[in-house]
Design a protein around this motif. Structure first.
Motif, short mmCIF file in Angstrom:
data_model
loop_
_atom_site.label_atom_id
_atom_site.label_comp_id
_atom_site.label_asym_id
_atom_site.label_seq_id
_atom_site.Cartn_x
_atom_site.Cartn_y
_atom_site.Cartn_z
N THR A 36 48.48 15.81 -5.65
CA THR A 36 47.26 16.19 -6.34
C THR A 36 46.29 15.02 -6.34
N GLU A 37 45.02 15.31 -6.04
CA GLU A 37 43.97 14.31 -6.09
C GLU A 37 43.22 14.41 -7.41
N PHE A 38 42.66 13.27 -7.87
CA PHE A 38 41.91 13.25 -9.13
C PHE A 38 40.60 12.49 -8.95
N ARG A 39 39.56 12.96 -9.64
CA ARG A 39 38.32 12.20 -9.79
C ARG A 39 37.95 12.26 -11.26
N ARG A 40 37.57 11.10 -11.83
CA ARG A 40 37.39 11.00 -13.27
C ARG A 40 36.10 10.26 -13.63
N VAL A 41 35.62 10.55 -14.83
CA VAL A 41 34.51 9.79 -15.39
C VAL A 41 34.65 9.81 -16.92
N ARG A 42 34.26 8.71 -17.54
CA ARG A 42 34.24 8.65 -19.00
C ARG A 42 32.83 9.03 -19.48
N LEU A 43 32.73 10.06 -20.30
CA LEU A 43 31.45 10.54 -20.79
C LEU A 43 31.02 9.73 -22.02
N LYS A 44 29.75 9.35 -22.06
CA LYS A 44 29.25 8.50 -23.14
C LYS A 44 29.17 9.24 -24.46
N ASN A 45 28.84 10.52 -24.40
CA ASN A 45 28.58 11.26 -25.64
C ASN A 45 29.45 12.50 -25.77
N GLY A 46 30.66 12.45 -25.24
CA GLY A 46 31.53 13.61 -25.31
C GLY A 46 31.08 14.71 -24.36
N LEU A 47 31.75 15.85 -24.43
CA LEU A 47 31.43 16.99 -23.57
C LEU A 47 30.83 18.10 -24.42
N TRP A 48 29.63 18.53 -24.04
CA TRP A 48 28.98 19.60 -24.79
C TRP A 48 28.37 20.69 -23.92
N SER A 49 28.27 20.44 -22.60
CA SER A 49 27.64 21.45 -21.74
C SER A 49 28.17 21.34 -20.32
N LEU A 50 28.41 22.49 -19.69
CA LEU A 50 28.79 22.56 -18.28
C LEU A 50 27.98 23.65 -17.60
N ARG A 51 27.44 23.32 -16.44
CA ARG A 51 26.79 24.31 -15.59
C ARG A 51 27.48 24.22 -14.23
N ILE A 52 28.13 25.30 -13.82
CA ILE A 52 29.04 25.25 -12.68
C ILE A 52 28.61 26.28 -11.64
N PHE A 53 28.38 25.80 -10.40
CA PHE A 53 28.09 26.67 -9.27
C PHE A 53 29.36 26.76 -8.42
N ILE A 54 29.91 27.96 -8.33
CA ILE A 54 31.15 28.18 -7.59
C ILE A 54 30.84 29.00 -6.36
N ASP A 55 30.99 28.41 -5.20
CA ASP A 55 30.78 29.12 -3.94
C ASP A 55 32.13 29.49 -3.34
N THR A 56 32.11 30.11 -2.19
CA THR A 56 33.33 30.54 -1.53
C THR A 56 34.33 29.40 -1.39
N SER A 57 33.85 28.21 -1.06
CA SER A 57 34.76 27.07 -0.87
C SER A 57 34.15 25.77 -1.38
N SER A 58 33.45 25.84 -2.51
CA SER A 58 32.89 24.62 -3.09
C SER A 58 32.67 24.78 -4.59
N LEU A 59 32.63 23.63 -5.26
CA LEU A 59 32.28 23.52 -6.68
C LEU A 59 31.18 22.48 -6.82
N GLU A 60 30.17 22.79 -7.62
CA GLU A 60 29.20 21.79 -8.07
C GLU A 60 29.08 21.93 -9.58
N ILE A 61 29.51 20.89 -10.28
CA ILE A 61 29.64 20.93 -11.72
C ILE A 61 28.65 19.94 -12.34
N PHE A 62 27.70 20.46 -13.10
CA PHE A 62 26.68 19.64 -13.75
C PHE A 62 27.07 19.49 -15.23
#
Length: 493
Positions: free
Chosen positions: A418-444
């Motif tokens: 399993t691969e991982f990519r991580r980031v530490r958020l400065k102000n916690g998590l409060w919103s996600l906008r996710i574009f899911i295509d046939t073979s891709s993810l773009e997570i804002f």
């Protein structure tokens, strides 16, 4: 059109006719991302808004799913949803670009569209040379090559001198080019011109061991220097950075510096480097300012030399795509990336659920499933951990205690890992906008403070999107089905 140019265009046409059906039958073909008709796509090039239309050129190897002698492919749109795939803009047909028309940019001068690009040449002895070249067009479709326009300064390697980005300020034109010194240090070089054909070298404005930086990569690719809301911003893709904790996890990185450009001194006083995207596939971004004043970014949804031949699409003779277009904004401390508003034209059926509560459980939410879709999540309460699982393949998880957001997926080369990519958020998590295509993810994340861009290759028959909470999580979610891009092929060659 030279005979070599005509020959190359015919070869591309024959390649598409021969294998196009196989490419288009691939179930992993993307619904709302720009892709190559066949072969390999990489860097976005020559982005410009001209006469009411957006021109999106791209690096293209039509004959194989690997890198090599590149062409410039060409899309045109007026709304970022309906596109025309036009005739090839540049072929590697001349002595100065015979082994590839590499990346570059576009400007308009005296109602002429001017492309600046790197011509790649491999000599008989195997040595490589790169030249900064120009091509011009009055109709935006047919380009006349003007040849090399720039000499390489002393102390830099001609094999690694590429990716010109040109802009105008006051009465002068400026250009930045990525470079490598004779000591294998990555730099961004600044040039100035009054004519577009004769350029004065002003100096290295940024790079390894410049402006207080320590050693910071051996080659800086795809520089892009622009002004946004009071800040001068340099976007660049440095090669040779070593992983540092959660940072610099990909083979090569893309990010930005902010500061003050002092053109006459050939200096860019800047702060620290921040990555633009935290996902598995993002590289070589380029921006442009449209006629509405927006600063818009496209990136390559790939990374060079990072398990490229393990993408399953190569079995069907194609690989890679571009990101969705993103508007850049400055929030006073960092760049914010937001999907351009025109993408809402793709929305069809909508579902809205409010006050969803999950506690120490995993469950589906009625109707939230499948692809291609756009999701909006607003988190109202999060006590411990929260995760979203996409199609039993990829997972996005957040731990409140350490404020770390993690994206995981099976390793492309070794699926037992399993691969991982991580980031530490400065102000916690409060919103996600996710574009899911046939073979891709773009997570804002948090209105675009962080972004994860990645390719995914799940079972195409698995529609499940599942939500997990340790402790209690309360959130609302909105989903739109997306109809995708409408692409008309005007001329593949």
């Amino acid at each position: 059109m030279t005979s070599k140019d005509a020959q190359l265009r015919q070869q591309v046409k024959e390649e598409i006719l021969k294998h196009g059906e196989k490419v288009n039958s691939d179930s992993y073909r993307l619904a709302f991302h720009l892709m190559p008709p066949i072969g390999l796509l990489n860097d976005p090039n020559g982005l410009i808004h001209w006469k009411g239309e957006y021109h999106i050129f791209y690096q293209w190897m039509p004959f194989k799913t690997d890198h090599g002698t590149k062409f410039w492919g060409h899309y045109i749109t007026d709304d970022f949803v309906n596109y025309r795939h036009e005739r090839i803009a540049l072929t590697p047909s001349e002595w100065f670009d015979k082994d590839g028309c590499y990346s570059g940019s576009a400007i308009v001068h005296e109602d002429t569209l001017c492309l600046f690009y790197t011509g790649n040449v491999i000599l008989e002895n195997g040595q490589q040379e790169e030249y900064q070249c120009m091509a011009t067009s009055t109709d935006g479709l047919h380009f006349k090559k003007e040849g090399p326009i720039l000499s390489i300064p002393e102390g830099y390697q001609i094999a690694d001198f590429r990716d010109p980005k040109v802009w105008k300020k006051d009465d002068a034109w400026y250009m930045v080019v990525g470079a490598k010194t004779d000591k294998d240090e990555g730099k961004v070089l600044l040039f100035k011109s009054g004519s577009l054909t004769e350029w004065e070298y002003l100096g290295p404005v940024a790079g390894s061991k410049e402006n207080g930086l320590k050693e910071f990569g051996y080659m800086w690719e795809c520089p892009d220097l622009f002004h946004l809301e009071g800040e001068d911003i340099l976007i660049v893709s440095p090669q040779g950075l070593k992983a540092e904790g959660m940072n610099y996890a990909n083979t090569y990185q893309s990010g930005y510096f902010t500061g003050k450009l002092k053109e006459q001194e050939g200096r860019f006083d800047h702060g620290s480097f921040k990555e633009l995207d935290r996902g598995f596939e993002f590289y070589a971004p380029q921006t442009f300012k449209d006629e509405n004043g927006r600063r818009i970014l496209f990136g390559w949804m790939g990374v060079p030399e990072q398990f490229e031949q393990s993408h399953p699409t190569i079995e069907n003779r194609w690989i890679h795509g571009l990101t969705i277009p993103r508007e850049l904004k400055w929030n006073g401390s960092q760049l914010i990336q937001e999907p351009v508003q025109e993408l809402a034209l793709m929305r069809e059926a909508v579902l809205l659920h409010s006050e969803i509560s999950i506690e120490n459980d995993q469950k589906a939410v009625r109707g939230i499933s499948g692809r291609p879709v756009e999701l909006h999540l607003e988190l109202e309460e999060l006590n411990d951990q929260f995760a979203i699982e996409f199609f039993h393949y990829a997972s996005l998880s957040f731990t409140k205690k350490d404020s770390i957001l993690t994206l995981s997926r099976p390793h492309l080369e070794d699926k037992s890992k399993t691969e991982f990519r991580r980031v530490r958020l400065k102000n916690g998590l409060w919103s996600l906008r996710i574009f899911i295509d046939t073979s891709s993810l773009e997570i804002f994340v948090n209105d675009g403070e962080e972004v994860f861009t990645s390719r995914i290759y799940p079972d195409l028959n698995d529609p499940d999107i599942l939500f997990t909470s340790l402790g209690q999580t309360v959130f609302s979610i909105e989903q739109w089905r997306l109809k995708g891009y409408q692409i008309e092929s005007i001329g593949d060659a």
